[in-house]
Design a protein around this motif. Sequence first.
Motif, PDB file in Angstrom:
ATOM      1  N   SER A 297       0.828  -1.217   0.000  1.00  0.00           N
ATOM      2  CA  SER A 297       0.000   0.000   0.000  1.00  0.00           C
ATOM      3  C   SER A 297       0.858   1.261   0.000  1.00  0.00           C
ATOM      4  N   LEU A 298       2.082   1.155   0.538  1.00  0.00           N
ATOM      5  CA  LEU A 298       2.978   2.313   0.587  1.00  0.00           C
ATOM      6  C   LEU A 298       3.869   2.398  -0.639  1.00  0.00           C
ATOM      7  N   VAL A 299       4.458   1.252  -1.026  1.00  0.00           N
ATOM      8  CA  VAL A 299       5.393   1.232  -2.159  1.00  0.00           C
ATOM      9  C   VAL A 299       5.077   0.012  -3.032  1.00  0.00           C
ATOM     10  N   PRO A 300       4.102   0.146  -3.941  1.00  0.00           N
ATOM     11  CA  PRO A 300       3.736  -1.019  -4.778  1.00  0.00           C
ATOM     12  C   PRO A 300       4.835  -1.467  -5.730  1.00  0.00           C
ATOM     13  N   SER A 301       5.878  -0.662  -5.887  1.00  0.00           N
ATOM     14  CA  SER A 301       6.974  -1.036  -6.796  1.00  0.00           C
ATOM     15  C   SER A 301       8.149  -1.675  -6.058  1.00  0.00           C
ATOM     16  N   HIS A 302       8.003  -1.963  -4.772  1.00  0.00           N
ATOM     17  CA  HIS A 302       9.119  -2.532  -4.004  1.00  0.00           C
ATOM     18  C   HIS A 302       9.439  -3.946  -4.482  1.00  0.00           C
ATOM     19  N   GLU A 303      10.720  -4.303  -4.434  1.00  0.00           N
ATOM     20  CA  GLU A 303      11.151  -5.616  -4.934  1.00  0.00           C
ATOM     21  C   GLU A 303      10.564  -6.771  -4.119  1.00  0.00           C
ATOM     22  N   LEU A 304      10.161  -6.508  -2.870  1.00  0.00           N
ATOM     23  CA  LEU A 304       9.564  -7.564  -2.049  1.00  0.00           C
ATOM     24  C   LEU A 304       8.169  -7.958  -2.529  1.00  0.00           C
ATOM     25  N   MET A 329       0.747  -7.241 -11.542  1.00  0.00           N
ATOM     26  CA  MET A 329       0.471  -6.295 -12.623  1.00  0.00           C
ATOM     27  C   MET A 329       0.753  -4.854 -12.183  1.00  0.00           C
ATOM     28  N   ASP A 330       0.492  -4.567 -10.918  1.00  0.00           N
ATOM     29  CA  ASP A 330       0.873  -3.248 -10.379  1.00  0.00           C
ATOM     30  C   ASP A 330       2.370  -3.023 -10.524  1.00  0.00           C
ATOM     31  N   LEU A 331       3.125  -4.056 -10.224  1.00  0.00           N
ATOM     32  CA  LEU A 331       4.583  -3.961 -10.270  1.00  0.00           C
ATOM     33  C   LEU A 331       5.081  -3.625 -11.673  1.00  0.00           C
ATOM     34  N   LEU A 332       4.495  -4.278 -12.667  1.00  0.00           N
ATOM     35  CA  LEU A 332       4.952  -4.100 -14.042  1.00  0.00           C
ATOM     36  C   LEU A 332       4.500  -2.782 -14.665  1.00  0.00           C
ATOM     37  N   MET A 341      12.755  -9.616 -16.212  1.00  0.00           N
ATOM     38  CA  MET A 341      12.341 -10.977 -16.562  1.00  0.00           C
ATOM     39  C   MET A 341      11.645 -11.688 -15.400  1.00  0.00           C
ATOM     40  N   LYS A 342      12.148 -11.471 -14.168  1.00  0.00           N
ATOM     41  CA  LYS A 342      11.544 -12.131 -12.997  1.00  0.00           C
ATOM     42  C   LYS A 342      10.091 -11.708 -12.824  1.00  0.00           C
ATOM     43  N   ALA A 343       9.833 -10.415 -12.984  1.00  0.00           N
ATOM     44  CA  ALA A 343       8.469  -9.916 -12.809  1.00  0.00           C
ATOM     45  C   ALA A 343       7.536 -10.481 -13.877  1.00  0.00           C
ATOM     46  N   TRP A 344       7.990 -10.553 -15.130  1.00  0.00           N
ATOM     47  CA  TRP A 344       7.149 -11.091 -16.197  1.00  0.00           C
ATOM     48  C   TRP A 344       6.917 -12.593 -16.031  1.00  0.00           C
ATOM     49  N   LYS A 345       7.944 -13.313 -15.631  1.00  0.00           N
ATOM     50  CA  LYS A 345       7.764 -14.755 -15.403  1.00  0.00           C
ATOM     51  C   LYS A 345       6.810 -15.006 -14.246  1.00  0.00           C
ATOM     52  N   CYS A 346       6.895 -14.150 -13.211  1.00  0.00           N
ATOM     53  CA  CYS A 346       5.986 -14.262 -12.076  1.00  0.00           C
ATOM     54  C   CYS A 346       4.541 -14.063 -12.526  1.00  0.00           C
ATOM     55  N   LEU A 347       4.307 -13.044 -13.357  1.00  0.00           N
ATOM     56  CA  LEU A 347       2.954 -12.797 -13.866  1.00  0.00           C
ATOM     57  C   LEU A 347       2.458 -13.957 -14.720  1.00  0.00           C
ATOM     58  N   LEU A 348       3.323 -14.477 -15.585  1.00  0.00           N
ATOM     59  CA  LEU A 348       2.925 -15.594 -16.447  1.00  0.00           C
ATOM     60  C   LEU A 348       2.584 -16.829 -15.620  1.00  0.00           C
ATOM     61  N   GLU A 349       3.373 -17.088 -14.590  1.00  0.00           N
ATOM     62  CA  GLU A 349       3.106 -18.235 -13.719  1.00  0.00           C
ATOM     63  C   GLU A 349       1.761 -18.085 -13.007  1.00  0.00           C
TER      64      GLU A 349
END
Length: 451
Positions: A297-304, A329-332, A341-349
């Motif tokens: 809610s504070l930082v939707p772009s955080h790597e965690l 999807m928020d992250l991307l 690549m990690k974020a896209w693979k996570c979404l695809l999974e």
Amino acid sequence: MDDIETELNIAAAAADSREDEGRNHVPIKPAVLLHQSHPDPRGLFTAADFLKSNRKCLNLIREAMLRHNWQEAACYFSSYIQTLEVQTLSQVFPASEITWRLGTEILHHVPNSSIDDFNAFYEQLKNFGVRNYSKICLEHCFHLLLNKQMDEAKRQLSIADSWRYGKQSTAQSLMKKLIRAYCGYLDYLIWSEKKPSAPDSEEAGNNHEMRTYFRQASVTLKDIVSQPGVWDPFVLSYIHMLEFYEDEEAALQVLENYAYNKEFPLNPNAHVYLYQFLKRHQAPQAKLIGSLRILHSLVPSHELMLELCSLLMHTKQKSDREEALAVSMDLLEFSSWKCDMKAWKCLLEIMNKLKKKKCMDAVKKEWDVRRSLWLSLHYRSYNGRKDSRENVQLLMVKRDVLRITDENNREYFRIALKIERESKPKKERLRKRKERMVTKVKEKKKKTLND
């Protein structure tokens, strides 16, 4: 640097000095005067002469610094610093803080400057700029720490902590609080130096000297981190010591207060530290997810957020899987993650799992809301050509995501198909072509025989 005269209020000081010139004659040391004016009949120089000399000296210092001629700047500065020795003018000409900044910059760049030079400079400044005494002591402490003079740094902080000047203002109160925090942090640093010398944790726990520094640091740091503010390095130091002595309950209490206390300013790092602590101590999955939800809610772009998606996908709740889709999807949608690549693979999974669980309505609903943004952000022909040049694997993953969400968008598919064909080895393409030709010949012969 160009506004140095404005910062020092030279024009105002010169005007005031001209008004008082008739009644105030200030004796100035000849070494200070780079601009020689005619002295009065008694052989003394006036305040106006003094200010003209300072103006010229400042310009020479500025020019030398701009040319990076640090040795020359140091020579002029040694004359200029005598300004602060003239007590009657120090009220009209408040130059101590500017002098501090100029002198520190010059000393850092002058070749062969030693720790003794810095020590002498800081001690001289403390006598001149009483309003900046605590700040100068703190900066002096930092410089001593960089030169591994831990004991002297601690002494400087102790002096600053006990120093008082006039009626305590709000600024002085805040500075005193910061000095106290660094006193505790310095005790922690000394404790950390003692810790590696112990062969094992049991002996370290019984080490009397370490215990002494732990008590000193913990009393100070506990008091500081309980007050509203952003205390990241001090909180981490305190938690490190508490964990070392296996006081996990107290550490958790400190971190939860730091993260959830409404009197504290919003600080995403507080939730990161809490999550990392919970993860280290194998907390229940619900607690881990709760901590990361607040961080989202504070930082939707955080790597965690990738870890949050992973945790949500391992629950049995349908709502959690749908939340994981939204989080990924928020992250991307942030530019720093567009080509990750990690974020896209996570979404695809996540999408494949939702498809397998027959939850495509959730995917469709989320895609309909974001479709126009995603097509312009990720799926323009420009993106496809760029991905084909820089990262073909990413191009294929993005194609697979689009295939699940929007099969009718053919433009991106054409680029991906072309690249996929071109990326196959030439021998493989020739082999398949030969197989097709052989198959056609066999079919033709078979047809001929049948006829």
